[in-house]
Design a protein around this motif. Sequence first.
Motif, mmCIF file in Angstrom:
data_model
loop_
_atom_site.group_PDB
_atom_site.id
_atom_site.type_symbol
_atom_site.label_atom_id
_atom_site.label_comp_id
_atom_site.label_asym_id
_atom_site.label_seq_id
_atom_site.Cartn_x
_atom_site.Cartn_y
_atom_site.Cartn_z
ATOM 1 N N PRO A 227 30.686 50.048 32.498
ATOM 2 C CA PRO A 227 30.087 49.057 32.214
ATOM 3 C C PRO A 227 29.976 48.547 33.792
ATOM 4 C CG PRO A 227 32.106 48.906 31.157
ATOM 5 C CD PRO A 227 32.148 50.193 32.022
ATOM 6 N N PRO A 228 29.077 47.511 33.825
ATOM 7 C CA PRO A 228 28.679 46.706 35.232
ATOM 8 C C PRO A 228 29.907 45.813 35.590
ATOM 9 C CG PRO A 228 27.425 45.827 33.172
ATOM 10 C CD PRO A 228 28.101 46.949 32.807
ATOM 11 N N TYR A 229 29.752 45.296 36.838
ATOM 12 C CA TYR A 229 31.062 44.634 37.474
ATOM 13 C C TYR A 229 30.423 43.255 37.456
ATOM 14 C CZ TYR A 229 33.482 48.847 37.897
ATOM 15 O OH TYR A 229 34.316 50.099 37.672
ATOM 16 N N GLY A 230 31.397 42.278 37.157
ATOM 17 C CA GLY A 230 31.227 40.629 37.361
ATOM 18 C C GLY A 230 32.543 40.090 38.048
ATOM 19 N N VAL A 231 32.408 39.050 38.301
ATOM 20 C CA VAL A 231 33.254 38.340 39.028
ATOM 21 C C VAL A 231 34.683 37.731 38.074
ATOM 22 C CG1 VAL A 231 34.190 36.325 40.216
ATOM 23 C CG2 VAL A 231 32.015 37.348 40.838
ATOM 24 N N ALA A 232 35.775 38.168 38.136
ATOM 25 C CA ALA A 232 36.826 37.869 37.238
ATOM 26 C C ALA A 232 37.297 36.437 37.226
ATOM 27 C CB ALA A 232 38.025 38.595 37.494
ATOM 28 N N GLY A 233 37.518 35.908 36.011
ATOM 29 C CA GLY A 233 37.782 34.519 35.862
ATOM 30 C C GLY A 233 36.791 33.392 36.216
ATOM 31 N N MET B 185 27.533 42.947 46.450
ATOM 32 C CA MET B 185 27.893 41.478 46.433
ATOM 33 C C MET B 185 27.048 40.740 47.329
ATOM 34 S SD MET B 185 31.630 40.944 44.917
ATOM 35 C CE MET B 185 32.510 41.676 46.418
ATOM 36 N N LYS B 186 26.789 39.732 47.107
ATOM 37 C CA LYS B 186 26.030 38.392 47.910
ATOM 38 C C LYS B 186 26.200 37.046 47.405
ATOM 39 C CE LYS B 186 21.800 37.630 50.315
ATOM 40 N NZ LYS B 186 20.471 37.953 50.730
ATOM 41 N N ALA B 187 26.946 36.260 48.321
ATOM 42 C CA ALA B 187 27.720 35.114 47.874
ATOM 43 C C ALA B 187 27.419 33.986 48.680
ATOM 44 C CB ALA B 187 29.028 35.350 47.708
ATOM 45 N N THR B 188 27.386 32.692 48.282
ATOM 46 C CA THR B 188 27.414 31.478 49.100
ATOM 47 C C THR B 188 28.149 30.380 48.418
ATOM 48 O OG1 THR B 188 25.068 31.642 49.419
ATOM 49 C CG2 THR B 188 25.859 29.347 49.739
ATOM 50 N N GLY B 189 29.425 29.759 49.139
ATOM 51 C CA GLY B 189 30.013 28.811 48.677
ATOM 52 C C GLY B 189 31.483 29.567 48.025
ATOM 53 N N VAL B 190 31.784 30.680 48.357
ATOM 54 C CA VAL B 190 32.815 31.145 47.671
ATOM 55 C C VAL B 190 33.412 32.203 48.661
ATOM 56 C CG1 VAL B 190 33.600 32.713 45.766
ATOM 57 C CG2 VAL B 190 31.654 31.304 45.583
ATOM 58 N N PRO B 191 34.771 31.848 49.207
ATOM 59 C CA PRO B 191 35.471 32.737 50.271
ATOM 60 C C PRO B 191 35.362 34.059 49.767
ATOM 61 C CG PRO B 191 36.542 30.507 49.986
ATOM 62 C CD PRO B 191 35.528 30.708 48.648
ATOM 63 N N VAL B 192 35.069 35.204 50.443
ATOM 64 C CA VAL B 192 35.259 36.436 50.144
ATOM 65 C C VAL B 192 36.731 36.885 49.537
ATOM 66 C CG1 VAL B 192 35.687 37.364 52.377
ATOM 67 C CG2 VAL B 192 34.565 38.873 50.625
ATOM 68 N N ALA B 193 37.581 36.493 50.214
ATOM 69 C CA ALA B 193 38.911 36.748 49.596
ATOM 70 C C ALA B 193 39.507 36.405 48.372
ATOM 71 C CB ALA B 193 39.861 36.266 50.907
ATOM 72 N N GLU B 194 38.740 35.433 47.984
ATOM 73 C CA GLU B 194 38.998 34.906 46.575
ATOM 74 C C GLU B 194 38.268 35.636 45.324
ATOM 75 O OE1 GLU B 194 38.318 30.471 46.574
ATOM 76 O OE2 GLU B 194 39.925 30.330 48.109
ATOM 77 N N VAL B 195 37.551 36.685 45.782
ATOM 78 C CA VAL B 195 36.517 37.313 44.624
ATOM 79 C C VAL B 195 37.622 38.420 44.174
ATOM 80 C CG1 VAL B 195 34.567 38.562 44.307
ATOM 81 C CG2 VAL B 195 34.516 36.414 45.596
ATOM 82 N N ALA B 196 37.619 38.443 42.917
ATOM 83 C CA ALA B 196 38.110 39.789 42.110
ATOM 84 C C ALA B 196 37.191 40.402 41.024
ATOM 85 C CB ALA B 196 39.379 39.583 41.601
ATOM 86 N N LEU B 197 36.885 41.632 41.124
ATOM 87 C CA LEU B 197 35.982 42.127 40.076
ATOM 88 C C LEU B 197 36.455 42.611 38.920
ATOM 89 C CD1 LEU B 197 33.299 43.631 42.530
ATOM 90 C CD2 LEU B 197 33.179 41.189 41.733
ATOM 91 N N GLU B 198 35.797 42.696 37.731
ATOM 92 C CA GLU B 198 36.174 43.212 36.741
ATOM 93 C C GLU B 198 34.948 43.889 35.825
ATOM 94 O OE1 GLU B 198 37.889 40.183 34.004
ATOM 95 O OE2 GLU B 198 36.059 39.009 33.891
ATOM 96 N N SER B 199 35.257 45.122 35.116
ATOM 97 C CA SER B 199 34.213 45.512 34.471
ATOM 98 C C SER B 199 33.644 44.488 33.169
ATOM 99 C CB SER B 199 34.481 46.776 33.837
ATOM 100 O OG SER B 199 35.407 46.884 32.831
#
Length: 255
Positions: A128-134, A233-247
Motif C-alpha cells: 500500500p502507499p504510505y502516510g503519516v502515522a497518527g 516527502m515534502k513538509a512545512t511546519g512539521v519537524p522531520v524528527a517527529e514524522v513516522a510513516l505507516e502503510s
Amino acid sequence: MRCDNGHTWAAGTVSTLARRSSVWNLPIRLLRALQRNRTAEPSPLFMLGVAVLGVALGVALDAALGWPWWLVALLTPAIVWLGFLATALAKSERSSLAADLLSEISRRRAREHDERRLRRLLAAAPVPPYGVAGWDGPRSVGSRSWGSDGIHSVGLVHGSLPDGPYVEVVTTYRHSRRPLPRRRELGRSAPGASPRWSPITLSVGGVARPFRYLPDGAGWVARAQLDDVVIEMKATGVPVAEVALESVANLEAYA
C-alpha cells in the motif's frame, strides 16, 4: 438576479440556462477531449500539403471520372484529420480517454470513477502507499498516476498550505515503467547550486529506515528507497524528527 438591460432572472432560471448551455456544447467538449488524447498531431504545414494534394486529386478525378473536384478537395484533409483524431483510441490511451470523456459529461461521476480505479490499482500493488502515522488533521489524496502496467505513484496529503502543518508523502512504485524520481528533482527549490543531503533515520511501519534529508525553504524534503517503492516527502511546519510513516491500506480517511 438583475442583468444589464434591467431584466430580473430567478436563480432557478439561471441554473436552468446554465444546464442547457452545458448540454448544447457537450459535443464540442467531447471533441476537445478526443483532441487532448491524440497520440499524434498534424502540423499546419502538413495539413496545408494535404489540402494541396486534395485539390490536385480532385481535379484529376474530375477530369477522369467526372467527380466534383471540390468535394474531393474537402474530403481529403477531413479524412486525414479524422485519422489523427482516431489515435486517441489507441489501446494505451483508452483509459485516459474514457476518464476525460466522463469528466466532460459529469465531473462527479468522473471523480467517483477515478477513486474506484485508484483503489483497484492499489489493491494490485505490491504494497500500500504510505502516510503519516497518527495524523489528526485533514487528509486527502494528492497527485496520482498510472498506466497500462499498473499504478505508478500516489501522493497522500496531510494538512494544508501555505502555513501548514503540511506533509505530502508520495509513494512511487519501482515496478512501473515510469522513470523513478531523482533526488535533485525533489530538492530543486532548495537554495544553492549543489544542495547537501543529510542522512536521517525515520520510522516506516515501526521499522527504522534510512532517509536522505534536505532543508527546503521554510520546510524540508526527504527521500528513501525501499524494496518495492521510493518514498518522497515534502513538509512545512512539521519537524522531520517527529514524522513516522505507516502503510495505508484503506483510503477512506483520505476521501
